[in-house]
Scaffold this motif. Sequence first.
Motif, PDB file in Angstrom:
ATOM      1  N   LEU A   1      -5.858   6.676  -2.058  1.00 20.27           N
ATOM      2  CA  LEU A   1      -4.506   6.569  -1.504  1.00 20.27           C
ATOM      3  C   LEU A   1      -3.733   7.867  -1.728  1.00 20.27           C
ATOM      4  O   LEU A   1      -3.000   8.316  -0.842  1.00 20.27           O
ATOM      5  N   TYR A  33       0.817  -1.211   0.000  1.00 19.87           N
ATOM      6  CA  TYR A  33       0.000   0.000   0.000  1.00 19.87           C
ATOM      7  C   TYR A  33       0.848   1.258   0.000  1.00 19.87           C
ATOM      8  O   TYR A  33       0.331   2.360  -0.168  1.00 19.87           O
ATOM      9  N   ILE A  76      -7.568  -2.212  -1.418  1.00 19.88           N
ATOM     10  CA  ILE A  76      -6.390  -1.404  -1.744  1.00 19.88           C
ATOM     11  C   ILE A  76      -6.400  -1.038  -3.223  1.00 19.88           C
ATOM     12  O   ILE A  76      -6.139   0.114  -3.606  1.00 19.88           O
ATOM     13  N   ARG A 133      -6.623   2.718  -4.631  1.00 20.25           N
ATOM     14  CA  ARG A 133      -5.590   3.262  -5.509  1.00 20.25           C
ATOM     15  C   ARG A 133      -6.213   3.787  -6.801  1.00 20.25           C
ATOM     16  O   ARG A 133      -5.856   4.859  -7.290  1.00 20.25           O
TER      17      ARG A 133
END
Length: 260
Positions: free
Chosen positions: A245, A111, A236, A240
């Motif tokens: 993020l 991450y 995740i 993204r």
Amino acid sequence: MTRSPILAAALLAALPAAAQDLPDLGGREVVVAVENAYPPLQFLDAEGAAVGWEYDAVAEMAERLNFEPVWEVMSWDATIPAVAEGQVDMAMNGITIREDRAEVVDFSAPYMTSEMVMLVRGDEERFADAAGFAADEDLLMAAQPGTTPFYVGVYEVLDGDEANPRIQMFETFGAGVQALRAGDVDLVLTDSTAGEGYVSASDGALKIVGEKLGTEEFGFIFPQDSDLVGAVDAAIAAMRADGTLVALNTKWFLDYKMGE
């Protein structure tokens, strides 16, 4: 937890299809181990509240995947064994993805990517790089046993002797930084994420010197064969793809540095 305007805007821009494609964990509790010693990833603010990049990220994943995070504070040296033995469901602590650790726990997809830096006192003038530190036998380094900074210190800064007395062991990263500020040690190696966070909050008492000493990727960890891995990886990827993020990075690495 209150979201920043930047983060809120990014979430509003998320594609509905991404959320629909994510697994639904049915509202179950997920016990998450945390040390609260790595600003800006996870730490206690001036009011004693637990905050940081990882807290925001896991809270966002909890909304998207429909689970309830239960935070359990524990020391670094207890974290990987606790996860490996199934005492907790997950851990976040700026944990470097490494093959030896992957033998006992499962990692999420990365991450964050970070680089190792040298954290010193703001008035340090005796050395300005790894070679300068290594050359002065009176200088001491703080480290937590079994961590990536410990091994980088042993094998890339010093002489490869894991029992070198110049490495002073501390139970927590924060204790090592306190020893640095007090003058008990002269160097703390850390990922750039934590290092920049401590420098930002130090009001000039700390600084980073020298070249970066390598690149590492962070991942969340789970007991082996946990069904959470696939779900978290999907979250995740979605975060993204929709800019979440990036928004978290802006909040904690730009706004946080400015004291906002």
